[in-house]
Scaffold this active site. Sequence first.
Site, PDB file in Angstrom:
ATOM      1  N   ASN A  61       0.735  -1.281   0.171  1.00  0.00           N
ATOM      2  CA  ASN A  61       0.284  -0.034   0.102  1.00  0.00           C
ATOM      3  C   ASN A  61       0.839   1.284  -0.111  1.00  0.00           C
ATOM      4  O   ASN A  61       1.829   1.398   0.489  1.00  0.00           O
ATOM      5  CB  ASN A  61      -1.120   0.051   1.147  1.00  0.00           C
ATOM      6  CG  ASN A  61      -0.340  -0.186   2.497  1.00  0.00           C
ATOM      7  OD1 ASN A  61       0.421  -0.675   2.616  1.00  0.00           O
ATOM      8  ND2 ASN A  61      -1.116   0.339   3.465  1.00  0.00           N
ATOM      9  N   GLU A  63       0.204   5.193   0.624  1.00  0.00           N
ATOM     10  CA  GLU A  63      -0.739   6.290   0.953  1.00  0.00           C
ATOM     11  C   GLU A  63      -0.255   7.689   0.686  1.00  0.00           C
ATOM     12  O   GLU A  63       0.895   7.832   0.184  1.00  0.00           O
ATOM     13  CB  GLU A  63      -0.973   6.005   2.770  1.00  0.00           C
ATOM     14  CG  GLU A  63      -1.387   4.554   2.925  1.00  0.00           C
ATOM     15  CD  GLU A  63      -1.666   4.528   4.725  1.00  0.00           C
ATOM     16  OE1 GLU A  63      -1.274   5.578   5.316  1.00  0.00           O
ATOM     17  OE2 GLU A  63      -2.321   3.682   4.750  1.00  0.00           O
ATOM     18  N   ASN A  64      -1.382   8.525   0.844  1.00  0.00           N
ATOM     19  CA  ASN A  64      -1.102   9.919   0.499  1.00  0.00           C
ATOM     20  C   ASN A  64      -1.957  10.885   1.524  1.00  0.00           C
ATOM     21  O   ASN A  64      -2.950  10.444   1.854  1.00  0.00           O
ATOM     22  CB  ASN A  64      -1.544  10.212  -0.952  1.00  0.00           C
ATOM     23  CG  ASN A  64      -0.980  11.538  -1.439  1.00  0.00           C
ATOM     24  OD1 ASN A  64      -1.646  12.608  -1.131  1.00  0.00           O
ATOM     25  ND2 ASN A  64      -0.005  11.541  -2.104  1.00  0.00           N
ATOM     26  N   ALA A  65      -1.464  11.879   1.892  1.00  0.00           N
ATOM     27  CA  ALA A  65      -2.299  12.959   2.885  1.00  0.00           C
ATOM     28  C   ALA A  65      -3.536  13.158   2.051  1.00  0.00           C
ATOM     29  O   ALA A  65      -4.666  13.345   3.171  1.00  0.00           O
ATOM     30  CB  ALA A  65      -1.408  14.216   2.986  1.00  0.00           C
ATOM     31  N   GLU A  74      -2.885  -4.778  -3.041  1.00  0.00           N
ATOM     32  CA  GLU A  74      -3.641  -5.579  -4.170  1.00  0.00           C
ATOM     33  C   GLU A  74      -3.451  -4.943  -5.285  1.00  0.00           C
ATOM     34  O   GLU A  74      -2.943  -5.482  -6.552  1.00  0.00           O
ATOM     35  CB  GLU A  74      -4.821  -6.083  -3.687  1.00  0.00           C
ATOM     36  CG  GLU A  74      -5.139  -6.983  -2.443  1.00  0.00           C
ATOM     37  CD  GLU A  74      -5.219  -6.300  -1.061  1.00  0.00           C
ATOM     38  OE1 GLU A  74      -4.722  -5.048  -1.224  1.00  0.00           O
ATOM     39  OE2 GLU A  74      -6.027  -6.600  -0.274  1.00  0.00           O
ATOM     40  N   CYS A 115     -10.427  -3.099  -4.421  1.00  0.00           N
ATOM     41  CA  CYS A 115      -9.428  -4.224  -4.898  1.00  0.00           C
ATOM     42  C   CYS A 115     -10.394  -5.594  -5.277  1.00  0.00           C
ATOM     43  O   CYS A 115      -9.769  -6.031  -6.249  1.00  0.00           O
ATOM     44  CB  CYS A 115      -8.582  -4.631  -3.772  1.00  0.00           C
ATOM     45  SG  CYS A 115      -7.484  -3.419  -3.319  1.00  0.00           S
TER      46      CYS A 115
HETATM   47  N1  THU Z   1      -5.104  -1.654   2.627  1.00  0.00           N
HETATM   48  C1  THU Z   1      -4.570  -2.593   1.646  1.00  0.00           C
HETATM   49  O1  THU Z   1      -3.640  -2.331   1.230  1.00  0.00           O
HETATM   50  N2  THU Z   1      -5.135  -3.662   1.327  1.00  0.00           N
HETATM   51  C2  THU Z   1      -6.119  -4.036   2.128  1.00  0.00           C
HETATM   52  O2  THU Z   1      -6.562  -5.338   1.849  1.00  0.00           O
HETATM   53  C3  THU Z   1      -6.869  -3.523   2.995  1.00  0.00           C
HETATM   54  C4  THU Z   1      -6.549  -2.197   3.290  1.00  0.00           C
HETATM   55  C5  THU Z   1      -4.650  -0.457   2.947  1.00  0.00           C
HETATM   56  C6  THU Z   1      -5.173   0.784   2.480  1.00  0.00           C
HETATM   57  C7  THU Z   1      -4.561   1.728   3.498  1.00  0.00           C
HETATM   58  O3  THU Z   1      -3.313   2.155   3.269  1.00  0.00           O
HETATM   59  C8  THU Z   1      -4.477   0.932   4.832  1.00  0.00           C
HETATM   60  O4  THU Z   1      -4.513  -0.396   4.474  1.00  0.00           O
HETATM   61  C9  THU Z   1      -5.293   1.232   5.944  1.00  0.00           C
HETATM   62  O5  THU Z   1      -6.719   0.973   5.354  1.00  0.00           O
END
Ligand code: THU
Length: 157
Positions: A61, A63-65, A74, A115
């Site tokens: 994963n 993320e971003n602000a 995924e 996803c």
């Molecule tokens: N997240 C995933 O990358 N995959 C998942 O199956 C569930 C959630 C990430 C998204 C976000 O960066 C963090 O987990 C919290 O939701």
Amino acid sequence: MKEITLESKIRVCQKDELPDDERNLVELAIEATANSYAPHSHFHVGAALLLANGKIVKGCNQENAVLPAGVCAERSAIFSAGAQYPDQAVTKLAIAARAGDGKLTELPVSPCGICRQVMVETETRFQQPMRILLYGETGVYVIDGIKELMPLAFTEF
Ligand code: THU
């Protein structure tokens, strides 16, 4: 009124009970949690997928602000695979996650709805179900295709 019951089949086992290629994929998904960029949620997710040509692609994963600008592990793996090997079906996909304390989750981590939708289209695109391995310290969920997790999916318009 008639009732329709939808059922999902999920098998559960320990990581060591998996066949070699699937255990390897789970271990790579665990490894991929280390590259996760998750300063906002502190939830580090890793994914590893196997393509029909035997190549493995990892994702995590990002993320971003501006929260919706981030992407899950995924989709990061699936889109990366699509960019590098556009004609290769995804045959298996493993997912693992570490919570803020750095520990792998006790329960299997489950893909979000977006996803799941992307996984549906990936299967449809290649006419090939993908085996999904959701890792948790207490066990691994083994699922024979996204339809088990996404019944009545929207596939075309
Ligand atoms: N997240 C995933 O990358 N995959 C998942 O199956 C569930 C959630 C990430 C998204 C976000 O960066 C963090 O987990 C919290 O939701």
